[in-house]
Design an enzyme around this catalytic site. Structure first.
Site, PDB file in Angstrom:
ATOM      1  N   CYS A   1       6.297 121.368  56.047  1.00 23.57           N
ATOM      2  CA  CYS A   1       7.352 120.753  57.188  1.00 23.57           C
ATOM      3  C   CYS A   1       8.596 121.380  57.259  1.00 23.57           C
ATOM      4  O   CYS A   1       9.391 121.450  56.311  1.00 23.57           O
ATOM      5  CB  CYS A   1       7.477 119.325  56.585  1.00 23.57           C
ATOM      6  SG  CYS A   1       8.694 118.495  57.717  1.00 23.57           S
TER       7      CYS A   1
ATOM      8  N   HIS B   1      10.516 113.660  52.908  1.00 21.38           N
ATOM      9  CA  HIS B   1       9.653 113.536  54.174  1.00 21.38           C
ATOM     10  C   HIS B   1       9.133 112.258  54.559  1.00 21.38           C
ATOM     11  O   HIS B   1       8.022 111.856  53.935  1.00 21.38           O
ATOM     12  CB  HIS B   1       8.297 114.404  53.953  1.00 21.38           C
ATOM     13  CG  HIS B   1       7.784 114.751  54.874  1.00 21.38           C
ATOM     14  ND1 HIS B   1       7.654 115.576  56.042  1.00 21.38           N
ATOM     15  CD2 HIS B   1       6.647 113.934  55.622  1.00 21.38           C
ATOM     16  CE1 HIS B   1       6.867 115.362  56.951  1.00 21.38           C
ATOM     17  NE2 HIS B   1       6.031 114.269  56.745  1.00 21.38           N
TER      18      HIS B   1
ATOM     19  N   HIS C   1       8.468 114.006  60.496  1.00 23.19           N
ATOM     20  CA  HIS C   1       9.709 113.954  59.875  1.00 23.19           C
ATOM     21  C   HIS C   1      10.838 113.348  60.484  1.00 23.19           C
ATOM     22  O   HIS C   1      11.186 113.855  61.740  1.00 23.19           O
ATOM     23  CB  HIS C   1      10.213 115.386  59.298  1.00 23.19           C
ATOM     24  CG  HIS C   1      10.986 115.277  58.276  1.00 23.19           C
ATOM     25  ND1 HIS C   1      10.997 116.024  57.012  1.00 23.19           N
ATOM     26  CD2 HIS C   1      12.190 114.540  58.148  1.00 23.19           C
ATOM     27  CE1 HIS C   1      12.127 115.785  56.405  1.00 23.19           C
ATOM     28  NE2 HIS C   1      12.771 114.877  56.950  1.00 23.19           N
TER      29      HIS C   1
ATOM     30  N   HIS D   1      13.798 112.339  62.727  1.00 24.01           N
ATOM     31  CA  HIS D   1      14.850 113.170  63.431  1.00 24.01           C
ATOM     32  C   HIS D   1      15.370 112.406  64.581  1.00 24.01           C
ATOM     33  O   HIS D   1      14.617 111.585  64.988  1.00 24.01           O
ATOM     34  CB  HIS D   1      14.493 114.546  63.607  1.00 24.01           C
ATOM     35  CG  HIS D   1      13.297 114.798  64.624  1.00 24.01           C
ATOM     36  ND1 HIS D   1      11.753 114.028  64.519  1.00 24.01           N
ATOM     37  CD2 HIS D   1      13.278 114.670  66.175  1.00 24.01           C
ATOM     38  CE1 HIS D   1      11.244 114.274  65.538  1.00 24.01           C
ATOM     39  NE2 HIS D   1      12.108 114.721  66.660  1.00 24.01           N
TER      40      HIS D   1
END
Ligand SMILES: [Zn+2]
Ligand SMILES: [Zn+2]
Length: 336
Positions: free
Chosen positions: A39, A111, A162, A164
């Site tokens: 990731c 994560h 993830h 954001h």
């Protein structure tokens, strides 16, 4: 019984129709976006993103290396670019060249795929980062309006799992917001109160849509909720905006936000949602008047149902869960 409600805040109608309550269209847990391996938003993979614009590194350290709490990078798939000249072309087919800023805030180095799993410290770091970014972009005199939003989960339009946040800064005020701010000013002229102040004092009287209060901030299900379990966190008082919120108020908002998300998670299980934070225009290009009447607001919109033809044809969203029921369930949803 269904009700067509007028949402005074957004000058729109919503159809609260409990008869239409059914299973959510797309159970959230089965369609998480696939996690790219590795990731690019995880700590240790800093070289996989464009170079950072900003990072919160309380212990110090070097850009584009480990040791951050939040990290801000340019969006790879920019909707607008800061390098484009801010030209405005008038005429029948009026347009602005695609000037603006499009940034991605990587909310946390670990994560995690849901804001519902955040710690208080993560929420504080996130708010501090948004405060810094808006404060910084305010110095660019060409930027007029900043949109801060999160899409969590595929039903909400997320393509990266993830956690954001996105920031899009534009050279103009989006129409719906210039109208919202204009209405706030008109409301003040006739009533002597900020619109959110009146809404919250009325909510306070009737209590049915309030979830929780903490210092100056209240979480509640708005009267004109367009989405089931929609929640707003706002303040009746002028507490500042995201770039002027005090450290104490950031702390309060973080607690209320985490508490709200945990209540929603306990009530809905894994759910996808959109979230936005209000930011009044940086520059009054429209001659609207004062933005002091705008109250800091976080709006959380769970995406349990897809919208269909009626929504497209009329702009009226059907919400099968009354905000009174949602608030009651969220109030009662206390940590075991
Ligand atoms: Zn990750
Ligand atoms: Zn009243």
């Amino acid at each position: 019984m269904s009700e067509i409600r007028y949402d005074r805040l957004h000058d729109t109608h919503v159809l609260i129709a409990p008869e239409r309550l059914r299973h959510p269209d797309t159970p959230a847990e089965f369609i998480e976006p696939s996690i790219p391996e590795p990731c690019p938003f995880c700590e240790g993979n800093e070289s996989m993103t464009p170079r950072e614009i900003f990072a919160l590194r309380p212990e110090g350290g070097f850009p584009n290396e480990r040791g951050w709490e939040t990290r801000v990078v340019p969006n790879l798939f920019k909707a607008v670019q800061i390098e484009t000249p801010p030209n405005h072309h008038f005429g029948l087919f009026e347009y602005w060249e695609g000037f603006g800023a499009h940034e991605v805030i990587i909310d946390t180095p670990r994560h995690t795929t849901s804001m519902c799993d955040w710690t208080h410290a993560e929420a504080v770091a996130w708010l501090k980062t948004l405060r810094q970014r808006v404060g910084d972009l305010r110095r660019d005199g060409r930027l007029v309006y900043i949109s801060l939003f999160k899409n969590e989960g595929r039903n909400a339009g997320a393509t990266m799992s993830h956690c954001h946040t996105q920031l899009i800064a534009l050279p103009m005020i989006p129409k719906s917001f210039s109208e919202l701010y204009r209405r706030s000013n008109e409301y003040y002229q006739t009533s002597g109160h900020a619109l959110m102040e009146s809404i919250l004092s009325h909510e306070e009287e009737i209590q049915t849509r309030i979830i929780e209060k903490k210092d100056e901030f209240t979480s509640f299900c708005p009267y004109g909720s367009a989405y089931p379990f929609e929640v707003m966190i706002s303040s009746a008082k002028a507490t500042g905006q995201i770039d002027t919120l005090s450290r104490t108020r950031i702390d309060t908002v973080a607690s209320l936000l985490i508490s709200t998300l945990q209540r929603l998670r306990r009530q809905l299980g894994v759910f996808h949602f959109n979230l936005w934070i209000s930011t009044p225009p940086l520059i009054d290009t429209e001659g609207i008047g004062s933005f002091d009447l705008c109250r800091f607001t976080i709006r959380i919109m769970p995406r349990l149902y897809r919208h269909g033809g009626f929504e497209n044809a009329t702009g009226i969203i059907i919400n099968p869960v009354s905000p009174e029921l949602a608030a009651k369930l969220l109030r009662e949803s206390i940590h075991e």
